[in-house]
Design a protein around this motif. Sequence first.
Motif, PDB file in Angstrom:
ATOM      1  N   ARG A 110     -32.748 -17.864 -34.331  1.00  0.00           N
ATOM      2  CA  ARG A 110     -34.150 -17.575 -34.631  1.00  0.00           C
ATOM      3  C   ARG A 110     -35.002 -18.833 -34.600  1.00  0.00           C
ATOM      4  O   ARG A 110     -36.144 -18.819 -34.147  1.00  0.00           O
ATOM      5  CB  ARG A 110     -34.269 -16.913 -36.009  1.00  0.00           C
ATOM      6  CG  ARG A 110     -33.727 -15.505 -35.997  1.00  0.00           C
ATOM      7  CD  ARG A 110     -33.906 -14.846 -37.357  1.00  0.00           C
ATOM      8  NE  ARG A 110     -34.131 -13.442 -37.148  1.00  0.00           N
ATOM      9  CZ  ARG A 110     -35.290 -12.811 -37.337  1.00  0.00           C
ATOM     10  NH1 ARG A 110     -36.315 -13.465 -37.820  1.00  0.00           N
ATOM     11  NH2 ARG A 110     -35.414 -11.539 -37.070  1.00  0.00           N
ATOM     12  N   ALA A 111     -34.435 -19.921 -35.089  1.00  0.00           N
ATOM     13  CA  ALA A 111     -35.178 -21.182 -35.071  1.00  0.00           C
ATOM     14  C   ALA A 111     -35.454 -21.609 -33.630  1.00  0.00           C
ATOM     15  O   ALA A 111     -36.552 -22.050 -33.294  1.00  0.00           O
ATOM     16  CB  ALA A 111     -34.405 -22.256 -35.813  1.00  0.00           C
ATOM     17  N   ILE A 112     -34.466 -21.429 -32.748  1.00  0.00           N
ATOM     18  CA  ILE A 112     -34.638 -21.821 -31.350  1.00  0.00           C
ATOM     19  C   ILE A 112     -35.730 -20.971 -30.693  1.00  0.00           C
ATOM     20  O   ILE A 112     -36.557 -21.458 -29.940  1.00  0.00           O
ATOM     21  CB  ILE A 112     -33.306 -21.681 -30.573  1.00  0.00           C
ATOM     22  CG1 ILE A 112     -32.261 -22.651 -31.133  1.00  0.00           C
ATOM     23  CG2 ILE A 112     -33.519 -21.943 -29.080  1.00  0.00           C
ATOM     24  CD1 ILE A 112     -30.839 -22.379 -30.659  1.00  0.00           C
ATOM     25  N   LEU A 113     -35.731 -19.671 -31.021  1.00  0.00           N
ATOM     26  CA  LEU A 113     -36.713 -18.769 -30.421  1.00  0.00           C
ATOM     27  C   LEU A 113     -38.073 -18.838 -31.118  1.00  0.00           C
ATOM     28  O   LEU A 113     -39.024 -18.191 -30.695  1.00  0.00           O
ATOM     29  CB  LEU A 113     -36.191 -17.325 -30.473  1.00  0.00           C
ATOM     30  CG  LEU A 113     -35.017 -17.035 -29.537  1.00  0.00           C
ATOM     31  CD1 LEU A 113     -34.315 -15.746 -29.939  1.00  0.00           C
ATOM     32  CD2 LEU A 113     -35.503 -16.934 -28.095  1.00  0.00           C
TER      33      LEU A 113
ATOM     34  N   VAL B 240     -38.429 -17.580 -36.911  1.00  0.00           N
ATOM     35  CA  VAL B 240     -37.989 -17.599 -38.312  1.00  0.00           C
ATOM     36  C   VAL B 240     -39.125 -17.015 -39.143  1.00  0.00           C
ATOM     37  O   VAL B 240     -40.265 -17.465 -39.023  1.00  0.00           O
ATOM     38  CB  VAL B 240     -37.710 -19.043 -38.780  1.00  0.00           C
ATOM     39  CG1 VAL B 240     -37.451 -19.088 -40.272  1.00  0.00           C
ATOM     40  CG2 VAL B 240     -36.531 -19.633 -38.023  1.00  0.00           C
ATOM     41  N   PRO B 241     -38.855 -15.973 -39.952  1.00  0.00           N
ATOM     42  CA  PRO B 241     -39.943 -15.420 -40.752  1.00  0.00           C
ATOM     43  C   PRO B 241     -40.376 -16.428 -41.824  1.00  0.00           C
ATOM     44  O   PRO B 241     -39.560 -16.900 -42.593  1.00  0.00           O
ATOM     45  CB  PRO B 241     -39.320 -14.167 -41.399  1.00  0.00           C
ATOM     46  CG  PRO B 241     -37.843 -14.420 -41.396  1.00  0.00           C
ATOM     47  CD  PRO B 241     -37.560 -15.321 -40.235  1.00  0.00           C
ATOM     48  N   ALA B 242     -41.648 -16.810 -41.774  1.00  0.00           N
ATOM     49  CA  ALA B 242     -42.127 -17.798 -42.748  1.00  0.00           C
ATOM     50  C   ALA B 242     -43.408 -17.293 -43.400  1.00  0.00           C
ATOM     51  O   ALA B 242     -44.390 -17.114 -42.691  1.00  0.00           O
ATOM     52  CB  ALA B 242     -42.407 -19.123 -42.044  1.00  0.00           C
TER      53      ALA B 242
ATOM     54  N   LEU C  56     -39.313 -27.952 -29.364  1.00  0.00           N
ATOM     55  CA  LEU C  56     -39.887 -26.618 -29.566  1.00  0.00           C
ATOM     56  C   LEU C  56     -40.509 -26.476 -30.956  1.00  0.00           C
ATOM     57  O   LEU C  56     -41.418 -25.673 -31.156  1.00  0.00           O
ATOM     58  CB  LEU C  56     -38.824 -25.527 -29.367  1.00  0.00           C
ATOM     59  CG  LEU C  56     -38.196 -25.438 -27.974  1.00  0.00           C
ATOM     60  CD1 LEU C  56     -37.255 -24.248 -27.891  1.00  0.00           C
ATOM     61  CD2 LEU C  56     -39.278 -25.341 -26.898  1.00  0.00           C
ATOM     62  N   LEU C  57     -40.010 -27.272 -31.917  1.00  0.00           N
ATOM     63  CA  LEU C  57     -40.562 -27.170 -33.270  1.00  0.00           C
ATOM     64  C   LEU C  57     -41.977 -27.736 -33.344  1.00  0.00           C
ATOM     65  O   LEU C  57     -42.711 -27.465 -34.284  1.00  0.00           O
ATOM     66  CB  LEU C  57     -39.655 -27.896 -34.277  1.00  0.00           C
ATOM     67  CG  LEU C  57     -38.274 -27.276 -34.458  1.00  0.00           C
ATOM     68  CD1 LEU C  57     -37.444 -28.106 -35.418  1.00  0.00           C
ATOM     69  CD2 LEU C  57     -38.395 -25.842 -34.964  1.00  0.00           C
ATOM     70  N   ARG C  58     -42.356 -28.543 -32.343  1.00  0.00           N
ATOM     71  CA  ARG C  58     -43.706 -29.130 -32.343  1.00  0.00           C
ATOM     72  C   ARG C  58     -44.658 -28.342 -31.445  1.00  0.00           C
ATOM     73  O   ARG C  58     -45.829 -28.656 -31.341  1.00  0.00           O
ATOM     74  CB  ARG C  58     -43.672 -30.574 -31.839  1.00  0.00           C
ATOM     75  CG  ARG C  58     -42.736 -31.502 -32.576  1.00  0.00           C
ATOM     76  CD  ARG C  58     -43.403 -32.141 -33.784  1.00  0.00           C
ATOM     77  NE  ARG C  58     -42.467 -32.848 -34.635  1.00  0.00           N
ATOM     78  CZ  ARG C  58     -41.457 -32.310 -35.307  1.00  0.00           C
ATOM     79  NH1 ARG C  58     -41.211 -31.005 -35.207  1.00  0.00           N
ATOM     80  NH2 ARG C  58     -40.669 -33.022 -36.075  1.00  0.00           N
TER      81      ARG C  58
END
Length: 337
Positions: A55-58, A61-63, A80-82
């Motif tokens: 989920r983190a890669i895609l 992640v529900p936040a 991808l996180l940025r």
Amino acid sequence: MSSAPPVLEVRDLCLRFHTDQGTVEALDGVNLRVLPGEILGLVGESGCGKTATARAILGVVPAPPGEITGGRILFGGEDLLRLPERELARRIRGRAITLIPQDTLGALNPVFPLRTQLLDVLRWHPPEGDGGLWGLLRRYGRRWRRQALAQILALLRQVQLPDPEGALAKYPHEFSGGQRQRLLIAMALLPNPVLVIADEPTTALDVTIQAQILRLLRRLVKERGTSVLFITHDLGVVARLCDRVTVMYAGQEVETAPTAALFTRPAHPYTQQLLASLPDHRKEELEGIPGVVPSLIDPPRGCRFHTRCSQARPECALTRPPERLLAPGHTVRCHLY
Ligand SMILES: Nc1ncnc2c1ncn2[C@@H]1O[C@H](COP(=O)(O)OP(=O)(O)OP(=O)(O)O)[C@@H](O)[C@H]1O
Ligand SMILES: [Mg+2]
């Protein structure tokens, strides 16, 4: 071993879930790499963080309750996180990285026939790039539709769906579970992605169908040179399908190796016990791993496996072991090495 740069590299990924019971430290510095054209297996017991990693890669992640608290997810030179959500949605998710989910019925829309759903995949995630607004308008034209349908039919034949032409007019519930799994493989390959993430795709199928589908998946991705991150708790599936394996325990990766090396020379005590607990028809009783997976709310410090490890030493409870290289491509995080 390929020396080309990895397609995907997850570095020190940390993820928490804030719940009423407390903070779940679901991922604690996860590292993995997927090389060009390979199938990497990600294995570990239920709750160890496999789906959370996917989920983190895609970027899904529900936040809240989820919060990524550290790390990098490098894909094609970008973290991808940025990346802004807009960019993720346009270029990455469903396009360069696609998903084969476990729940085949839930992944398809019950009210549209297959034709509509597959055309939409190509319309919104065309392999050649979206071409802006003009591109989108063009993809509502007749000529585009004819070409797209030809492409779709070719892929449905490749996944060996019976009667592909007839299938296009059917609705998701009119297929069997195994057929739907084939459909979802076709759907995941349709945008010609760089990486496919498969999250336990065959666990709901009986073993013979499972074996057929895994063989098919392996053949198709190898032909196309597509990389796969294959999530499973089933070491038998790993042995049959994967080129390399990363083993996770309670939100940390503990060992990575070429598949054959992992089965013949498992290094981490957790991997060794996982292999020892595989069902063996020559043995009378099933061996399990003593103890239980720890709660990820206030988890053990250091190596999270130390509470169940028969070889644990004092330092195991203090610091997480660094990654050690045992042989080419074979790394382990354990203070014994
Ligand atoms: N939405 C959420 N809220 C709170 N905790 C969550 C949430 N999603 C996952 N977790 C927790 O994160 C941890 C990792 O879960 P994850 O679903 O990644 O496990 P998994 O390895 O995929 O397991 P399985 O093999 O059962 O699918 C678990 O402790 C889980 O309880
Ligand atoms: Mg899961």
